[in-house]
Design an enzyme around this catalytic site. Structure first.
Site, PDB file in Angstrom:
ATOM      1  N   THR A 124     -49.185  32.102 -40.042  1.00  0.00           N
ATOM      2  CA  THR A 124     -48.940  33.490 -39.612  1.00  0.00           C
ATOM      3  C   THR A 124     -50.219  34.318 -39.480  1.00  0.00           C
ATOM      4  O   THR A 124     -51.091  34.270 -40.347  1.00  0.00           O
ATOM      5  CB  THR A 124     -47.980  34.165 -40.616  1.00  0.00           C
ATOM      6  OG1 THR A 124     -46.823  33.344 -40.751  1.00  0.00           O
ATOM      7  CG2 THR A 124     -47.575  35.559 -40.153  1.00  0.00           C
ATOM      8  N   TRP A 154     -50.211  36.735 -44.956  1.00  0.00           N
ATOM      9  CA  TRP A 154     -49.045  36.147 -45.625  1.00  0.00           C
ATOM     10  C   TRP A 154     -49.265  34.685 -46.012  1.00  0.00           C
ATOM     11  O   TRP A 154     -48.344  33.863 -45.883  1.00  0.00           O
ATOM     12  CB  TRP A 154     -47.794  36.251 -44.730  1.00  0.00           C
ATOM     13  CG  TRP A 154     -47.239  37.628 -44.622  1.00  0.00           C
ATOM     14  CD1 TRP A 154     -47.289  38.448 -43.533  1.00  0.00           C
ATOM     15  CD2 TRP A 154     -46.557  38.365 -45.642  1.00  0.00           C
ATOM     16  NE1 TRP A 154     -46.670  39.643 -43.809  1.00  0.00           N
ATOM     17  CE2 TRP A 154     -46.212  39.615 -45.089  1.00  0.00           C
ATOM     18  CE3 TRP A 154     -46.197  38.093 -46.967  1.00  0.00           C
ATOM     19  CZ2 TRP A 154     -45.536  40.595 -45.812  1.00  0.00           C
ATOM     20  CZ3 TRP A 154     -45.517  39.063 -47.688  1.00  0.00           C
ATOM     21  CH2 TRP A 154     -45.196  40.294 -47.108  1.00  0.00           C
ATOM     22  N   ARG A 266     -16.900  45.224 -67.955  1.00  0.00           N
ATOM     23  CA  ARG A 266     -16.904  46.635 -67.551  1.00  0.00           C
ATOM     24  C   ARG A 266     -15.468  47.154 -67.448  1.00  0.00           C
ATOM     25  O   ARG A 266     -14.609  46.491 -66.861  1.00  0.00           O
ATOM     26  CB  ARG A 266     -17.607  46.758 -66.180  1.00  0.00           C
ATOM     27  CG  ARG A 266     -17.656  48.151 -65.627  1.00  0.00           C
ATOM     28  CD  ARG A 266     -18.743  48.975 -66.242  1.00  0.00           C
ATOM     29  NE  ARG A 266     -18.758  50.321 -65.714  1.00  0.00           N
ATOM     30  CZ  ARG A 266     -19.393  51.331 -66.285  1.00  0.00           C
ATOM     31  NH1 ARG A 266     -20.085  51.142 -67.402  1.00  0.00           N
ATOM     32  NH2 ARG A 266     -19.355  52.530 -65.762  1.00  0.00           N
ATOM     33  N   LYS A 267     -15.224  48.337 -68.010  1.00  0.00           N
ATOM     34  CA  LYS A 267     -13.882  48.919 -67.945  1.00  0.00           C
ATOM     35  C   LYS A 267     -13.864  50.113 -66.989  1.00  0.00           C
ATOM     36  O   LYS A 267     -14.815  50.888 -66.919  1.00  0.00           O
ATOM     37  CB  LYS A 267     -13.456  49.409 -69.329  1.00  0.00           C
ATOM     38  CG  LYS A 267     -13.339  48.337 -70.394  1.00  0.00           C
ATOM     39  CD  LYS A 267     -11.887  48.209 -70.823  1.00  0.00           C
ATOM     40  CE  LYS A 267     -11.596  47.144 -71.847  1.00  0.00           C
ATOM     41  NZ  LYS A 267     -12.387  45.927 -71.786  1.00  0.00           N
ATOM     42  N   GLU A 364     -40.094  30.974 -43.568  1.00  0.00           N
ATOM     43  CA  GLU A 364     -39.886  29.623 -43.005  1.00  0.00           C
ATOM     44  C   GLU A 364     -39.101  29.666 -41.701  1.00  0.00           C
ATOM     45  O   GLU A 364     -38.234  28.830 -41.456  1.00  0.00           O
ATOM     46  CB  GLU A 364     -39.152  28.736 -44.026  1.00  0.00           C
ATOM     47  CG  GLU A 364     -39.980  28.393 -45.225  1.00  0.00           C
ATOM     48  CD  GLU A 364     -40.621  27.011 -45.139  1.00  0.00           C
ATOM     49  OE1 GLU A 364     -40.132  26.169 -44.385  1.00  0.00           O
ATOM     50  OE2 GLU A 364     -41.620  26.810 -45.841  1.00  0.00           O
TER      51      GLU A 364
HETATM   52  C1  LIG Z   1     -42.835  36.453 -48.951  1.00  0.00           C
HETATM   53  C2  LIG Z   1     -43.390  35.844 -47.702  1.00  0.00           C
HETATM   54  C3  LIG Z   1     -44.174  34.712 -47.795  1.00  0.00           C
HETATM   55  C4  LIG Z   1     -44.719  34.140 -46.643  1.00  0.00           C
HETATM   56  N1  LIG Z   1     -45.525  33.038 -46.779  1.00  0.00           N
HETATM   57  C5  LIG Z   1     -46.102  32.500 -45.680  1.00  0.00           C
HETATM   58  C6  LIG Z   1     -47.007  31.399 -45.793  1.00  0.00           C
HETATM   59  O1  LIG Z   1     -47.254  30.879 -46.890  1.00  0.00           O
HETATM   60  N2  LIG Z   1     -47.607  30.938 -44.667  1.00  0.00           N
HETATM   61  C7  LIG Z   1     -47.366  31.477 -43.440  1.00  0.00           C
HETATM   62  O2  LIG Z   1     -47.923  31.000 -42.450  1.00  0.00           O
HETATM   63  N3  LIG Z   1     -46.509  32.529 -43.288  1.00  0.00           N
HETATM   64  C8  LIG Z   1     -45.874  33.063 -44.378  1.00  0.00           C
HETATM   65  N4  LIG Z   1     -45.034  34.137 -44.245  1.00  0.00           N
HETATM   66  C9  LIG Z   1     -44.830  34.733 -42.931  1.00  0.00           C
HETATM   67  C10 LIG Z   1     -43.500  34.376 -42.307  1.00  0.00           C
HETATM   68  O3  LIG Z   1     -43.470  33.023 -41.965  1.00  0.00           O
HETATM   69  C11 LIG Z   1     -43.321  35.304 -41.088  1.00  0.00           C
HETATM   70  O4  LIG Z   1     -43.168  36.609 -41.593  1.00  0.00           O
HETATM   71  C12 LIG Z   1     -42.112  34.940 -40.261  1.00  0.00           C
HETATM   72  O5  LIG Z   1     -42.352  33.734 -39.559  1.00  0.00           O
HETATM   73  C13 LIG Z   1     -41.776  36.038 -39.235  1.00  0.00           C
HETATM   74  O6  LIG Z   1     -42.894  36.456 -38.540  1.00  0.00           O
HETATM   75  P1  LIG Z   1     -43.234  38.022 -38.407  1.00  0.00           P
HETATM   76  O7  LIG Z   1     -43.161  38.640 -39.752  1.00  0.00           O
HETATM   77  O8  LIG Z   1     -44.516  38.135 -37.674  1.00  0.00           O
HETATM   78  O9  LIG Z   1     -42.066  38.621 -37.550  1.00  0.00           O
HETATM   79  P2  LIG Z   1     -41.992  38.660 -35.913  1.00  0.00           P
HETATM   80  O10 LIG Z   1     -42.190  37.293 -35.374  1.00  0.00           O
HETATM   81  O11 LIG Z   1     -42.894  39.733 -35.416  1.00  0.00           O
HETATM   82  O12 LIG Z   1     -40.495  39.090 -35.726  1.00  0.00           O
HETATM   83  C14 LIG Z   1     -40.019  40.428 -35.888  1.00  0.00           C
HETATM   84  C15 LIG Z   1     -38.505  40.389 -35.679  1.00  0.00           C
HETATM   85  O13 LIG Z   1     -38.210  39.925 -34.341  1.00  0.00           O
HETATM   86  C16 LIG Z   1     -37.373  38.790 -34.390  1.00  0.00           C
HETATM   87  N5  LIG Z   1     -37.743  37.861 -33.315  1.00  0.00           N
HETATM   88  C17 LIG Z   1     -38.977  37.438 -32.962  1.00  0.00           C
HETATM   89  N6  LIG Z   1     -38.909  36.579 -31.949  1.00  0.00           N
HETATM   90  C18 LIG Z   1     -37.604  36.432 -31.652  1.00  0.00           C
HETATM   91  C19 LIG Z   1     -36.874  35.673 -30.682  1.00  0.00           C
HETATM   92  N7  LIG Z   1     -37.495  34.839 -29.831  1.00  0.00           N
HETATM   93  N8  LIG Z   1     -35.516  35.769 -30.654  1.00  0.00           N
HETATM   94  C20 LIG Z   1     -34.868  36.595 -31.518  1.00  0.00           C
HETATM   95  N9  LIG Z   1     -35.508  37.344 -32.459  1.00  0.00           N
HETATM   96  C21 LIG Z   1     -36.850  37.253 -32.524  1.00  0.00           C
HETATM   97  C22 LIG Z   1     -37.645  38.145 -35.751  1.00  0.00           C
HETATM   98  O14 LIG Z   1     -36.589  37.301 -36.148  1.00  0.00           O
HETATM   99  C23 LIG Z   1     -37.791  39.397 -36.618  1.00  0.00           C
HETATM  100  O15 LIG Z   1     -36.531  39.888 -36.959  1.00  0.00           O
HETATM  101  C24 LIG Z   1     -44.447  34.713 -45.377  1.00  0.00           C
HETATM  102  C25 LIG Z   1     -43.644  35.862 -45.287  1.00  0.00           C
HETATM  103  C26 LIG Z   1     -43.119  36.419 -46.425  1.00  0.00           C
HETATM  104  C27 LIG Z   1     -42.256  37.649 -46.298  1.00  0.00           C
END
Ligand SMILES: Cc1cc2nc3c(=O)[nH]c(=O)nc-3n(C[C@H](O)[C@H](O)[C@H](O)COP(=O)(O)OP(=O)(O)OC[C@H]3O[C@@H](n4cnc5c(N)ncnc54)[C@H](O)[C@@H]3O)c2cc1C
Length: 381
Positions: A124, A154, A266-267, A364
């Site tokens: 990411t 992240w 809980r009551k 994931e």
């Molecule tokens: C606690 C935590 C730990 C993490 N650890 C890691 C890690 O170790 N390594 C790593 O690489 N990443 C990690 N991440 C990142 C995580 O994998 C990403 O946040 C995730 O893949 C979503 O990417 P984004 O946040 O950029 O959302 P975006 O991709 O910007 O998406 C924003 C919204 O749009 C929706 N969206 C985007 N594209 C589409 C589509 N084509 N169709 C429909 N909906 C869509 C998404 O579902 C979401 O609701 C972590 C995230 C968190 C919260």
């Protein structure tokens, strides 16, 4: 219920359930409140030999995703963050198993299996999470290897990891086919771990920004042949996706455990809250959702263990991740509702389950992306 678990898996379930209740549950609230890495829990998992579970037998493991799911579920039932320690160990392991050379496997897998080594996995970037093809980090060819430049966000475990599996583009092209994974060891010049993310859930395991400034990696630190690494590693992630579903099943079961205990005690209006039919039906729906999720997760894990691959595995793994994490969110939301105002109070455990459940729908591969995978495979000719 057994779900076709064999004797070893049932024994594992009993052991992990007991240890989780006796040694993990009491730590869960403090880990969440402080947001500090639970080294004591890491040491406990290591002492129990749980890190080895999904590793092939030559590394001392059972080679079974289903066994790993059983363990994750029992730990996640009482403490999301401790279950997360297992997942964080297993994601880079899948990548190295799938794409690693014999030398890479010898160097990294025994340590990951016994807990002597920790790792992180990083795709990411600020401008691209779901849209993996949009990453900007680049590995440019140089004498003997590559120089990596770019920045990630992240990256969970980055500050503790002995090495990070990093996605970077090679060549001049901008397609996913040009993405490769590289192993970057801690202390490599130019590799810097940045700011720790302040999170509402998954608080005990840190996620960081990481930066690469002309970081040299040799050819031998690339996973898989150039241009094929992305496909190899992403297919390996399909096999480990049931583990995220198992963490959701554990979380949901834990939330239901707390809700049942609360409503019995809980009551309201002169009787136990558990005696109201509206409440009982909520509890029944929560239990139905959990059993359905468990069945799907175990089925996906069994598919991975029996060699199902390609689109078939991608579909069932996406279904399991999506259904189980949506179920966890629903169950945790209902559990908070059943606690009333106590569900909002930090004096009670349940809002922790609610906050952690939300994380599971995003990590994931978000649940929208899982649905995209399922639909794409449905429609494909
Ligand atoms: C606690 C935590 C730990 C993490 N650890 C890691 C890690 O170790 N390594 C790593 O690489 N990443 C990690 N991440 C990142 C995580 O994998 C990403 O946040 C995730 O893949 C979503 O990417 P984004 O946040 O950029 O959302 P975006 O991709 O910007 O998406 C924003 C919204 O749009 C929706 N969206 C985007 N594209 C589409 C589509 N084509 N169709 C429909 N909906 C869509 C998404 O579902 C979401 O609701 C972590 C995230 C968190 C919260």
């Amino acid at each position: 219920m057994s779900y076709g678990l064999n004797d070893d898996q049932r024994r594992l379930q009993d052991l992990v359930r007991r240890v989780a209740r006796e040694r993990v549950a009491s730590r869960a609230a403090a880990i969440d409140a402080s947001g500090e890495y639970p080294q004591d829990m890491y040491d406990l998992l290591k002492e129990l030999g749980l890190f080895t579970l999904p590793f092939p037998s030559e590394y001392g493991g059972s080679g079974s995703t289903l066994s790993a799911c059983v363990a994750i579920e029992e730990v996640g039932r009482v403490c999301y963050n401790t279950a997360y320690l297992l997942i964080v160990q297993w994601t880079p392991f899948g990548a190295v198993i799938a794409g690693g050379t014999e030398e890479q496997k010898r160097r990294y897998l025994p340590g990951l299996a016994n807990g002597d080594l920790r790792a992180a996995f990083s795709i990411t970037e600020p401008q691209s999470g779901s849209d993996v093809a949009g990453i900007l980090t680049r590995a440019s060819r140089c004498q003997g290897g590559y120089r990596i430049n770019g920045g990630k966000i992240w990256c969970t475990n980055a500050s503790l990891a002995d090495f990070v599996v990093v996605a970077a583009k090679t060549g001049d092209q901008d397609r996913t086919g040009s993405i490769n994974f590289f192993i970057v060891e801690r202390g490599t010049p130019g590799f810097v771990v940045g700011r720790k993310e302040e999170k509402m859930g998954a608080r005990g395991v840190p996620s960081h920004a990481i930066f690469f400034e002309d970081v040299f990696v040799s050819e031998s630190q690339r996973l898989g042949p150039e241009g094929q690494g992305f496909k190899i590693v992403m297919e390996a992630l399909n096999a480990s996706r049931p583990l995220i579903g198992a963490r959701a099943v554990g979380l949901a079961q834990g939330a239901l455990d707390h809700a049942v205990s609360f409503v019995k005690n809980r009551k309201a209006f002169g009787q136990s809250v558990a005696d109201y039919q509206g409440v009982r039906w909520m509890l029944a729906d929560m239990a139905i959702n959990i059993e359905a999720a468990r069945g799907l997760v175990y089925r996906a894990a069994a598919a991975a263990d029996t060699g199902v691959a390609g689109e078939d595995l991608a579909t069932i793994a996406a279904m399991a991740k999506c259904f189980a994490t949506d179920a966890a969110m629903q169950v945790a939301t209902d559990a908070v509702q059943l606690f009333g105002a106590s569900g909002i109070s930090n004096d009670y455990p349940i809002n922790r389950y609610f906050r952690d459940a939300k994380v599971l729908q995003i990590v994931e591969g978000t649940n929208q992306i899982q649905r995209n995978i399922i639909a794409r495979n449905l429609i494909a000719d």
